[in-house]
Design a protein around this motif. Structure first.
Motif, mmCIF file in Angstrom:
data_model
loop_
_atom_site.group_PDB
_atom_site.id
_atom_site.type_symbol
_atom_site.label_atom_id
_atom_site.label_comp_id
_atom_site.label_asym_id
_atom_site.label_seq_id
_atom_site.Cartn_x
_atom_site.Cartn_y
_atom_site.Cartn_z
ATOM 1 N N TYR A 86 0.815 -1.215 0.000
ATOM 2 C CA TYR A 86 0.000 0.000 0.000
ATOM 3 C C TYR A 86 0.856 1.277 0.000
ATOM 4 N N SER A 87 2.186 1.116 -0.044
ATOM 5 C CA SER A 87 3.046 2.312 0.047
ATOM 6 C C SER A 87 4.366 2.063 -0.669
ATOM 7 N N LYS A 88 5.099 3.172 -0.873
ATOM 8 C CA LYS A 88 6.424 3.077 -1.480
ATOM 9 C C LYS A 88 7.346 2.247 -0.585
ATOM 10 N N GLU A 89 7.193 2.401 0.728
ATOM 11 C CA GLU A 89 8.040 1.657 1.683
ATOM 12 C C GLU A 89 7.855 0.147 1.523
ATOM 13 N N ASP A 90 6.590 -0.276 1.327
ATOM 14 C CA ASP A 90 6.314 -1.707 1.098
ATOM 15 C C ASP A 90 7.061 -2.207 -0.135
ATOM 16 N N LEU A 91 7.010 -1.412 -1.209
ATOM 17 C CA LEU A 91 7.650 -1.816 -2.456
ATOM 18 C C LEU A 91 9.168 -1.845 -2.335
ATOM 19 N N LYS A 96 14.233 -4.950 -1.838
ATOM 20 C CA LYS A 96 15.429 -5.375 -1.081
ATOM 21 C C LYS A 96 15.487 -6.890 -0.958
ATOM 22 N N ARG A 97 14.333 -7.495 -0.657
ATOM 23 C CA ARG A 97 14.287 -8.958 -0.521
ATOM 24 C C ARG A 97 14.661 -9.633 -1.837
ATOM 25 N N ILE A 98 14.171 -9.067 -2.937
ATOM 26 C CA ILE A 98 14.454 -9.644 -4.256
ATOM 27 C C ILE A 98 15.945 -9.571 -4.558
ATOM 28 N N LYS A 99 16.546 -8.402 -4.302
ATOM 29 C CA LYS A 99 17.950 -8.201 -4.684
ATOM 30 C C LYS A 99 18.922 -9.003 -3.827
ATOM 31 N N LYS A 100 18.424 -9.473 -2.672
ATOM 32 C CA LYS A 100 19.246 -10.374 -1.852
ATOM 33 C C LYS A 100 19.290 -11.772 -2.457
ATOM 34 N N LEU A 101 18.261 -12.096 -3.237
ATOM 35 C CA LEU A 101 18.111 -13.473 -3.701
ATOM 36 C C LEU A 101 18.505 -13.695 -5.153
ATOM 37 N N VAL A 102 18.549 -12.616 -5.968
ATOM 38 C CA VAL A 102 18.924 -12.812 -7.373
ATOM 39 C C VAL A 102 20.089 -11.898 -7.754
ATOM 40 N N ASP A 103 20.839 -12.348 -8.740
ATOM 41 C CA ASP A 103 21.981 -11.571 -9.240
ATOM 42 C C ASP A 103 21.563 -10.639 -10.364
ATOM 43 N N GLY A 104 22.335 -9.574 -10.540
ATOM 44 C CA GLY A 104 22.152 -8.707 -11.692
ATOM 45 C C GLY A 104 21.032 -7.700 -11.540
ATOM 46 N N ASP A 105 20.863 -6.903 -12.611
ATOM 47 C CA ASP A 105 19.813 -5.882 -12.623
ATOM 48 C C ASP A 105 18.440 -6.541 -12.658
ATOM 49 N N VAL A 106 17.498 -5.885 -12.014
ATOM 50 C CA VAL A 106 16.124 -6.412 -11.980
ATOM 51 C C VAL A 106 15.194 -5.407 -12.655
ATOM 52 N N ALA A 255 9.599 -1.423 -16.144
ATOM 53 C CA ALA A 255 10.183 -0.427 -15.237
ATOM 54 C C ALA A 255 11.512 -0.962 -14.711
ATOM 55 N N SER A 256 12.473 -0.049 -14.517
ATOM 56 C CA SER A 256 13.809 -0.463 -14.050
ATOM 57 C C SER A 256 14.039 -0.155 -12.579
ATOM 58 N N SER A 257 13.064 0.496 -11.927
ATOM 59 C CA SER A 257 13.240 0.856 -10.514
ATOM 60 C C SER A 257 11.877 1.032 -9.861
ATOM 61 N N VAL A 258 11.865 1.077 -8.541
ATOM 62 C CA VAL A 258 10.618 1.309 -7.818
ATOM 63 C C VAL A 258 10.062 2.688 -8.142
ATOM 64 N N ASP A 259 10.949 3.664 -8.378
ATOM 65 C CA ASP A 259 10.474 5.011 -8.746
ATOM 66 C C ASP A 259 9.668 4.971 -10.045
ATOM 67 N N MET A 306 4.000 -8.586 -6.675
ATOM 68 C CA MET A 306 3.382 -7.807 -5.602
ATOM 69 C C MET A 306 2.203 -7.023 -6.189
ATOM 70 N N ALA A 307 1.090 -7.011 -5.469
ATOM 71 C CA ALA A 307 -0.064 -6.205 -5.890
ATOM 72 C C ALA A 307 -0.072 -4.915 -5.092
ATOM 73 N N TYR A 308 -0.001 -3.803 -5.794
ATOM 74 C CA TYR A 308 -0.119 -2.497 -5.130
ATOM 75 C C TYR A 308 -1.581 -2.085 -5.237
ATOM 76 N N LYS A 309 -2.249 -1.964 -4.085
ATOM 77 C CA LYS A 309 -3.675 -1.640 -4.082
ATOM 78 C C LYS A 309 -3.872 -0.124 -4.048
ATOM 79 N N PHE A 310 -4.727 0.380 -4.926
ATOM 80 C CA PHE A 310 -5.085 1.793 -4.880
ATOM 81 C C PHE A 310 -5.772 2.098 -3.556
ATOM 82 N N LYS A 311 -5.660 3.333 -3.128
ATOM 83 C CA LYS A 311 -6.240 3.726 -1.838
ATOM 84 C C LYS A 311 -7.703 3.310 -1.772
ATOM 85 N N ALA A 312 -8.026 2.650 -0.659
ATOM 86 C CA ALA A 312 -9.372 2.106 -0.496
ATOM 87 C C ALA A 312 -10.411 3.213 -0.363
#
Length: 672
Positions: A86-91, A96-106, A255-259, A306-312
């Protein structure tokens, strides 16, 4: 005769192409009148020459097949749920979890999340062979006859499609079609449908497919599933599916980043209101399919999506009364009974308040005007109180002290948010709830027996616990309300068939607190039988992977009850599976017991899923990341360089798939 057959084939191909242009590309190349003329010509030819029948002919879309009972079908590949954010922090945490587990650019594929009824379509040799609802993710209902009437579902694919695959998507009802259906209903003096999503979902279970054909349903596809699909990224799979003839929304971007992901989210949070369908968020997926493979799944969801839900949506209404429900574990849940209010396309009359702490924290009182939200949860919840509208006579809520059903004094242990009714064997909702859990789809899946029938059986004094089900006769159940002879036969046969359900699901079904599906699987795999589990000490239980103190205590408490032991022994007498079958045990060893193994790279002789199953079948634990606790790595082609370097720096052995398979085959301990 050959000329007639060829003419039929040519007509079918031409009509399929026109259908694709109209319903998928939204670019018709023929008038409706001309299309209908050609369709009637084809129908006449097919009726005159039944030897050229084709189940996937364009003429079959008009429906007419009647399905009395929808067959339950097991998904070849499980349909997982998605984790919500529901937020940028969640994403950012997810990234971070993904980049710990896989190599290279995501990279990420961002797709709109359409609000419809989930469906899985199976194609073989380019033809639709099966359409199955999501169900519980493991199995669903076969609704092929109804889905064939949906014009945007291709019955015959084009191009370089794989020989066999599944494709997942959503059956949706566009706003325009939904509004037209409601106009017709109101004109006929009927109640209008509440919202497009529920109407789409209900349409799939109509018994007459000709009725489904009248509804302007569409199918939006978004995920290929299978092996050797000839694609390497999610974005490429969308393009391929579109080329093969599927209706794949064009709004997806890379997309190449969370931004960049958030830019897409912010754009569509506003722009979605221009779309012809309901949407409630954005689904973000790791684009590289090898990365997806490496990330794998939790018990409920893929780690790579990950599903980002629009504000309820929020509304305010009056809280008329607080009532209390008793769950199967005895947990008490306060429920807000509201003045009916429209929220997210449905009329809301009740909302969850969770527990006593929530009531106190928000100072919720009867008569208050409250704010209600329907976010990621199915049940709406109260998120606040409009204190400006509170009456001067208002009094704070006093939480109940006794069970609302059996009037036993409630208990609340330290650190637990909920109150409980301790009358385990004498409180009707607990008894009914436990039996309803036992018969549920993910548990014993007893066909012909629903929650309402369980309540009737208990109230009639025919059953007091789930072992009593196996003594029921047709004569016992026939007198029940709305119970016809056929229904009674189905119920008794469903109960008899449940004795074949495997042990891990039985262990989940018996309803030990905190033992959900995943924990039940772990305990079943570790102990092999209910007798071994009953004999285990608490210390022994705590040594099992991912079994903590709370679960261990709950298991011991369950088996300390003489009544529970008596019920288990009765289940044994009736033939219920209380141990892993000989067939399942075959091929299982303890060769990898106590070892943590990482699987990385691409494999030639065996799929990653099969490799992980082999590890677990031989007592090992599959880990997603390399650490000092890793025993060894099964390394395939294209293993990430940073993973390889980390393993080498920690002195962790790397073996290839052939070496691994050879050791398993020869039953060689990996410590040797």
């Amino acid at each position: 005769m050959k000329d007639i057959k060829q003419h039929i084939v040519n007509l079918r191909n031409e009509l399929r192409e026109h259908n694709y242009n109209y319903y998928v590309l939204d670019n018709p190349t023929i008038s409706d009148f001309d299309f209908d003329i050609k369709l009637k010509e084809l129908q006449a030819l097919e009726e005159a020459h039944p030897e050229f029948y084709d189940a996937n002919s364009p003429t079959q879309r008009v429906g007419g097949e009647v399905t009395k009972n929808f067959e339950t079908v097991k998904h070849e590949y499980r349909m997982y749920s998605l984790d919500n954010s529901y937020s940028k922090e969640d994403l950012l945490d997810w990234e971070k979890r993904i980049k710990k587990l896989v190599d290279g650019d995501v990279q990420y594929t961002c797709e709109l999340k359409y609000d419809g009824a989930s469906i899985s379509l199976t194609y073989e040799n380019g033809q639709l062979v099966r359409a199955v609802t999501r169900g519980d993710g493991f199995q669903g209902d076969d609704v092929t006859a109804n889905v064939k009437t949906i014009k945007s579902v291709p019955l015959q694919l084009k191009g370089d499609y794989p020989s066999k695959f599944d494709i997942r998507g959503e059956i949706v009802l566009p706003f325009e079609g939904f509004n037209k259906m409601n106009e017709d209903r109101v004109a006929n003096g009927e109640e209008p449908y509440r919202n497009p999503r529920n109407t789409a979902s209900g349409s799939l279970k109509l018994q007459d497919s000709a009725e489904v054909a009248k509804r302007p349903l569409e199918c939006l596809l978004y995920n290929l599933t299978g092996v050797n699909l000839g694609v390497s990224t999610q974005f490429e799979s969308l393009e391929k599916a579109r080329f093969w003839g599927f209706k794949v929304p064009n709004e997806a971007v890379l997309a190449s980043s969370v931004d960049e992901v958030l830019e897409f989210i912010n754009l569509w949070d506003t722009k979605r209101h221009e779309l012809p369908y309901e949407t409630d968020g954005v689904v973000i997926k790791v684009n590289n399919l090898q990365h997806q493979d490496e990330l794998g799944y939790t018990a409920k969801a893929p780690r790579w999506a990950m599903a980002y839900k629009f504000k309820a949506e929020q509304v305010s209404t009056v809280l008329n009364k607080i009532t209390y429900q008793v769950g199967r574990t005895g947990a008490i849940t306060p429920v807000a009974n509201l003045e009916p209010v429209e929220l997210a396309g449905t009329t809301v009359k009740r909302a969850s308040i969770h527990n006593a702490d929530q009531i106190e924290k928000l100072d919720i009182r009867e008569g208050d005007t409250v704010f209600v939200e329907k976010g990621g949860e199915i049940i709406p919840k109260i998120i606040g109180v409009d204190f400006t509208k509170r009456s001067t006579n208002s009094k704070p809520t006093t939480y109940i002290s006794h069970c609302p059903e059996c009037h036993t004094k409630l208990v609340r242990t330290e650190g637990d948010a909920k109150h409980y009714c301790p009358n385990y064997n004498g409180c009707a909702p607990q008894i009914i709830g436990r039996i309803q859990h036992y018969i549920s789809r993910k548990a014993m899946d007893i066909d012909g027996l629903g929650g309402e029938t369980v309540a009737l059986l208990v109230k009639a004094g025919l059953i007091k616990n789930y072992s009593d089900l196996y003594e029921l006769t047709k004569e016992d159940v026939i007198p029940l309300e709305r119970m016809a002879e056929k229904s009674a036969d189905n119920l008794i046969n469903g109960i008899k068939a449940s004795v074949a359900i495997p042990f891990e699901r039985v262990l989940y079904a018996i309803g030990i607190r905190y033992v959900g599906e995943t924990v039940a699987k772990k305990l079943a795999k570790h102990y092999k039988s209910i007798d071994n589990l009953m004999d285990a000490s608490q210390e022994d239980l705590e040594q099992v992977d991912e079994i903590g103190i709370k679960i261990a205590e709950s298991v011991k408490q369950f088996f300390a009850s003489e009544e529970n032991i008596s019920i288990i022994n009765r289940l044994r007498q009736f033939g219920v599976q209380l141990q892993i079958s000989e067939e399942e045990l075959k091929g299982q060893t303890d060769v990898l017991k106590g070892q943590s193994i990482v699987v990385s790279g691409v494999f030639e002789h065996i799929t990653r899923t099969e490799l992980k199953k082999l590890i677990e079948d031989n007592g090992g634990k599959v880990s997603s990341s390399i650490s000092s606790k890793t025993s060894f790595v099964v390394a395939g082609d294209k293993m990430g360089p940073s993973k390889k370097e980390k393993a080498e720096n920690l002195g962790i052995p790397l073996i290839n798939e052939i070496e691994f398979l050879q050791k398993i085959k020869n039953n060689i301990n990996f410590n040797d």
